[in-house]
Design a protein around this motif. Structure first.
Motif, short mmCIF file in Angstrom:
data_model
loop_
_atom_site.label_atom_id
_atom_site.label_comp_id
_atom_site.label_asym_id
_atom_site.label_seq_id
_atom_site.Cartn_x
_atom_site.Cartn_y
_atom_site.Cartn_z
N SER A 1 -33.70 17.49 -24.45
CA SER A 1 -35.04 17.96 -24.06
C SER A 1 -35.44 17.49 -22.67
O SER A 1 -36.25 18.16 -22.00
N ALA A 2 -34.91 16.37 -22.21
CA ALA A 2 -35.30 15.86 -20.89
C ALA A 2 -34.27 14.86 -20.40
O ALA A 2 -33.66 14.13 -21.20
N VAL A 3 -34.08 14.82 -19.08
CA VAL A 3 -33.21 13.84 -18.44
C VAL A 3 -33.94 13.27 -17.23
O VAL A 3 -34.56 14.03 -16.46
N GLU A 4 -33.87 11.98 -17.06
CA GLU A 4 -34.42 11.32 -15.88
C GLU A 4 -33.34 10.47 -15.24
O GLU A 4 -32.47 9.94 -15.91
N VAL A 5 -33.40 10.34 -13.93
CA VAL A 5 -32.55 9.41 -13.20
C VAL A 5 -33.47 8.51 -12.39
O VAL A 5 -34.23 9.00 -11.53
N ASP A 6 -33.45 7.23 -12.69
CA ASP A 6 -34.34 6.25 -12.07
C ASP A 6 -35.80 6.68 -12.14
O ASP A 6 -36.56 6.54 -11.17
N VAL B 1 -24.28 18.11 -17.76
CA VAL B 1 -24.22 18.03 -16.30
C VAL B 1 -25.61 17.69 -15.78
O VAL B 1 -26.57 18.43 -16.01
N VAL B 2 -25.72 16.58 -15.07
CA VAL B 2 -27.01 16.07 -14.59
C VAL B 2 -27.06 16.16 -13.08
O VAL B 2 -26.14 15.69 -12.38
N THR B 3 -28.13 16.76 -12.56
CA THR B 3 -28.36 16.84 -11.12
C THR B 3 -29.63 16.07 -10.79
O THR B 3 -30.74 16.53 -11.08
N PHE C 1 -30.63 19.54 -15.65
CA PHE C 1 -29.47 19.35 -16.51
C PHE C 1 -29.06 20.68 -17.12
O PHE C 1 -29.87 21.60 -17.26
N GLU C 2 -27.79 20.77 -17.47
CA GLU C 2 -27.26 21.94 -18.17
C GLU C 2 -26.09 21.51 -19.03
O GLU C 2 -25.45 20.49 -18.78
N ARG C 3 -25.82 22.30 -20.06
CA ARG C 3 -24.68 22.03 -20.94
C ARG C 3 -23.51 22.92 -20.53
O ARG C 3 -23.68 24.10 -20.22
N GLN C 4 -22.32 22.35 -20.55
CA GLN C 4 -21.10 23.10 -20.26
C GLN C 4 -20.04 22.72 -21.28
O GLN C 4 -19.89 21.54 -21.61
N GLY C 5 -19.32 23.71 -21.79
CA GLY C 5 -18.25 23.43 -22.74
C GLY C 5 -18.77 22.79 -24.01
O GLY C 5 -19.93 22.93 -24.39
N GLU C 6 -17.89 22.06 -24.69
CA GLU C 6 -18.22 21.49 -25.98
C GLU C 6 -19.05 20.22 -25.89
O GLU C 6 -19.84 19.92 -26.78
N HIS C 7 -18.89 19.46 -24.81
CA HIS C 7 -19.58 18.17 -24.80
C HIS C 7 -20.03 17.71 -23.41
O HIS C 7 -20.38 16.54 -23.23
N THR D 1 -19.54 5.16 -8.04
CA THR D 1 -18.28 4.86 -7.35
C THR D 1 -17.98 5.90 -6.27
O THR D 1 -16.87 5.95 -5.75
N GLY D 2 -18.97 6.71 -5.96
CA GLY D 2 -18.88 7.71 -4.91
C GLY D 2 -20.25 8.33 -4.78
O GLY D 2 -21.14 8.10 -5.60
N ASP D 3 -20.46 9.10 -3.71
CA ASP D 3 -21.73 9.80 -3.56
C ASP D 3 -21.85 10.86 -4.65
O ASP D 3 -20.95 11.69 -4.82
N LEU D 4 -22.97 10.83 -5.38
CA LEU D 4 -23.16 11.72 -6.53
C LEU D 4 -24.32 12.68 -6.30
O LEU D 4 -25.48 12.29 -6.36
N GLU D 5 -24.00 13.93 -6.05
CA GLU D 5 -25.02 14.97 -6.07
C GLU D 5 -25.30 15.39 -7.50
O GLU D 5 -26.39 15.85 -7.83
N ARG D 6 -24.29 15.21 -8.35
CA ARG D 6 -24.44 15.46 -9.78
C ARG D 6 -23.39 14.62 -10.51
O ARG D 6 -22.45 14.11 -9.89
N PHE D 7 -23.57 14.45 -11.80
CA PHE D 7 -22.60 13.73 -12.61
C PHE D 7 -22.69 14.23 -14.04
O PHE D 7 -23.66 14.88 -14.42
N ASN D 8 -21.67 13.92 -14.82
CA ASN D 8 -21.60 14.37 -16.21
C ASN D 8 -21.71 13.20 -17.17
O ASN D 8 -21.29 12.08 -16.87
N LEU D 9 -22.25 13.49 -18.35
CA LEU D 9 -22.19 12.61 -19.51
C LEU D 9 -21.59 13.42 -20.65
O LEU D 9 -21.65 14.65 -20.65
N ASP D 10 -21.01 12.73 -21.62
CA ASP D 10 -20.44 13.40 -22.79
C ASP D 10 -21.44 13.34 -23.95
O ASP D 10 -21.90 12.25 -24.33
N LEU D 11 -21.79 14.50 -24.50
CA LEU D 11 -22.70 14.58 -25.64
C LEU D 11 -22.42 15.88 -26.39
O LEU D 11 -22.44 16.96 -25.80
#
Length: 480
Positions: free
Chosen positions: A105-110, A125-127, A116-122, A89-99
Motif C-alpha cells: 500500500s505504501a513505500v517510503e525511503v528515509d 521495484v522502489v524508486t 513502487f511497482e511489482r514485477q514478476g513473482e516477487h 553499494t552504488g548510486d541508486l536511482e531505484r532498487f528492488n526488494l523481494d516480496l
C-alpha cells in the motif's frame, strides 16, 4: 536442514536401494570449472547466484530488519509494516526488494514517499524521491497486507509461510522463504540483524529468532510479542511461529537464554529437547564456542518433509528425534554463523551437520566410524557415487550431501589425520564467523592446515560423480 529420512536412520542409503559397486576408476576426472557467480549491478533484480539468479538484489547491503506484523488466524490475514535499514553499494536511482503475494500500500525511503511497482513473482521495484548516493545509509519502509501466498514446492517439501493444523501458522523453507511474509534482500549473502514485533489475538502466542522481550498486552484483545536477533542472520533462517505454544525457558552455562516452544499435541517432545544442553556442550567442544545469541527449538505438530536450522531456534517436524537436534544445532556453526557464498557451496552446511551426527554417535554411543564407513561404502552403488557434493546444479543441493557428504568428511579425516581434522572443525568456523564462505575457499584452507596438496582427494570426492579411486576411498586407517 535435515530431511525426513532422518526418522529412520542417519543415512538414506537403504531407502535409495544402494548395492555394491564394482567400477573403480584409478583417478577422478579433472574437476569441472565451477559455476561462476556474477556480481550484481546496482538496481539489479538478482544478487548474482547462478542457481537462483533472481534471489536477492543488487546495489545495497542490509544492516537490519525491523518487521512488524499483525496476524489473525481466523481470517488468515496478515498486515505488515517493515523497515529495512541498508547501505548503498552504488548510486541508486531505484532498487528492488523481494516480496511475494502480498499487496503493497505504501513505500517510503528515509521518510519520503517513494514510487513502487511489482514485477514478476516477487520483485518490488522502489524508486525513491531522490537518488541514494553510493555509500549512503538509508531506510526503506514498506506497508503491505493480504493472505500470505501458499508455500512453494521444493525437493524436500513446502517452503515459506505455512498453515498449522491448529489454525496457526509458521515459516520454514530453504533456499528461500522470507519473502512470503516480509520484504527482504532474500539471499544468504546479505546477512543482517533482525527484530520482530508480532501482534496476535489473545490466546495465541509467537516464537521467533533471538532473544525474547516482554510481550505488550493491548486493550483490544490482542497482544504483541517481541523478538530480537542481534547476530546477523540470513533471511531464509528467520522465522515466525504463531500457535497456542507451550514454552520452556532456561539458561545455558554462560548466560545464553534457551526458549523452546511446543505446538498442541507435541508437548511430549520435551523429552527430545531435554538433550539440547548436552548437545550444545558437545558441539562446542568440537567446533568452538556457541556462536548464536540464543538457543532452543520450535516443535510443530506437522509432518513436513524436513526440519530446518532457523537461527538459534531450529524448527522440528513431528518426526524429529535427538539425532535431528544434533544436526540442526551443528548448523548454528556450519551454515548459520558461516553461511554459503552461493548455493553451490551447500556442502559447507549439510555435509558438516550430517557428519556431526556421526561424531555424536562416536562419542556418545561408542560407534566405530571406520566400521560404519566401510559398511556404507560396501553397499553403495552408482546412485550414491553419482551425486556431486560441490556445484551439483540447481535443485540438486539437498540430495547427496546427507549420505555421501558425511562419508566424504570421514575419508578426509583419515586422509589428513585427527589432529589436522580437529583444527579444521574449530578454525574454519572461527575464521569465517558471522560471514560467508565458498567451497573453493574451504579446499584451500584444509590444504594449508594439512600442509599438503589434496586436489586429487577433493576432485575424487567433491567434484566427481563417480566412485573414488581406491586410495581416496580407503585412506589411512580405512585401508583394507
Amino acid at each position: 536442514m535435515r530431511h525426513g529420512t532422518a526418522r529412520a536412520a542417519c543415512l538414506a542409503l537403504v531407502a535409495l536401494g544402494l548395492t555394491a559397486c564394482t567400477s573403480e576408476p584409478e583417478e577422478p576426472p579433472k574437476p569441472p570449472a565451477p559455476t561462476k557467480a556474477v556480481e550484481a549491478e546496482p538496481g539489479a533484480d538478482g544478487v548474482g547466484d547462478p542457481y537462483y539468479p533472481q534471489d536477492g538484489n543488487g546495489g545495497y547491503d542490509v544492516t537490519g530488519y525491523h518487521v512488524s506484523i499483525s496476524y489473525d488466524p481466523k481470517s488468515r490475514q496478515l498486515t505488515g509494516d517493515t523497515r529495512v535499514a541498508a547501505k548503498a553499494t552504488g548510486d541508486l536511482e531505484r532498487f528492488n526488494l523481494d516480496l511475494s503475494g502480498l499487496k503493497v500500500s505504501a513505500v517510503e525511503v528515509d521518510g519520503e514517499a517513494a514510487k513502487f511497482e511489482r514485477q514478476g513473482e516477487h520483485e518490488l521495484v522502489v524508486t525513491p524521491a531522490a537518488s541514494v548516493a553510493d555509500g549512503a545509509e538509508f531506510t526503506a519502509r514498506v506497508r503491505y497486507a493480504g493472505v500470505p501466498k501458499g508455500p512453494e514446492e521444493s525437493s524436500l517439501g513446502d517452503n515459506g509461510w505455512q498453515l498449522a493444523q491448529s489454525g496457526g501458522a509458521f515459516v520454514a523453507g530453504e533456499p528461500h522463504s522470507a519473502a512470503t511474509w516480509y520484504p527482504a534482500n532474500d539471499t544468504p549473502r546479505d546477512k543482517a540483524t533482525f527484530k520482530l514485533d508480532a501482534r496476535v489475538p489473545n490466546g495465541w502466542s509467537v516464537i521467533s529468532n533471538g532473544r525474547e522481550k516482554p510481550p505488550t498486552p493491548g486493550d483490544d484483545g490482542w497482544t504483541t510479542y517481541h523478538w530480537e536477533e542481534p547476530t546477523r542472520i540470513a533471511t531464509y533462517l528467520t522465522t515466525v511461529g504463531i500457535d497456542r505454544w507451550k514454552f520452556d525457558r532456561s539458561t545455558l552455562p554462560g548466560g545464553i537464554p534457551v526458549v523452546s516452544a511446543y505446538a498442541p499435541g507435541v508437548e511430549y517432545k520435551r523429552d527430545v529437547e531435554s538433550g539440547l544442553p548436552e548437545i550444545i556442550e558437545f558441539l562446542s567442544s568440537k567446533f568452538g564456542p556457541y556462536p548464536q545469541s540464543a538457543a532452543g527449538g520450535i516443535y510443530i505438530n506437522e509432518d513436513i518433509g524436513f526440519s530446518l536450522e532457523t537461527q538459534g531456534r531450529p524448527i522440528y517436524a513431528s518426526w524429529a528425534e535427538l539425532t535431528v537436534v544434533v544436526h540442526e544445532n551443528a548448523h548454528q556453526w556450519f551454515g548459520n554463523s558461516v553461511s554459503v557464498q552461493s548455493w553451490s557451496d551447500i556442502c559447507l552446511n549439510e555435509c558438516f551437520a550430517s557428519y556431526a551426527q556421526w561424531l555424536w554417535d562416536e562419542a556418545k554411543e561408542g560407534v566405530n566410524l571406520d566400521d560404519q564407513y566401510r559398511q556404507e561404502a560396501a553397499r553403495a552403488n552408482n546412485r550414491l557415487w553419482g551425486g556431486k557434493l560441490y556445484d551439483m546444479g540447481a535443485g540438486n543441493e539437498f540430495t547427496s550431501v546427507y549420505d555421501k557428504g558425511p562419508m566424504a568428511l570421514h575419508a578426509l579425516r583419515r586422509e589428513i589425520g585427527d589432529r589436522a581434522f580437529d583444527r579444521v572443525l574449530r578454525e574454519w568456523p572461527a575464521q569465517h564467523r558471522d560471514g560467508n564462505a565458498s567451497w573453493p575457499e574451504f579446499e584451500q584452507f584444509v590444504q594449508k592446515v594439512a600442509g599438503k596438496d589434496l586436489s586429487g582427494f577433493f576432485g575424487a570426492w567433491f567434484h566427481a560423480d563417480t566412485e573414488p579411486a581406491e586410495k581416496y576411498l580407503y585412506p589411512g586407517s580405512l585401508a583394507k
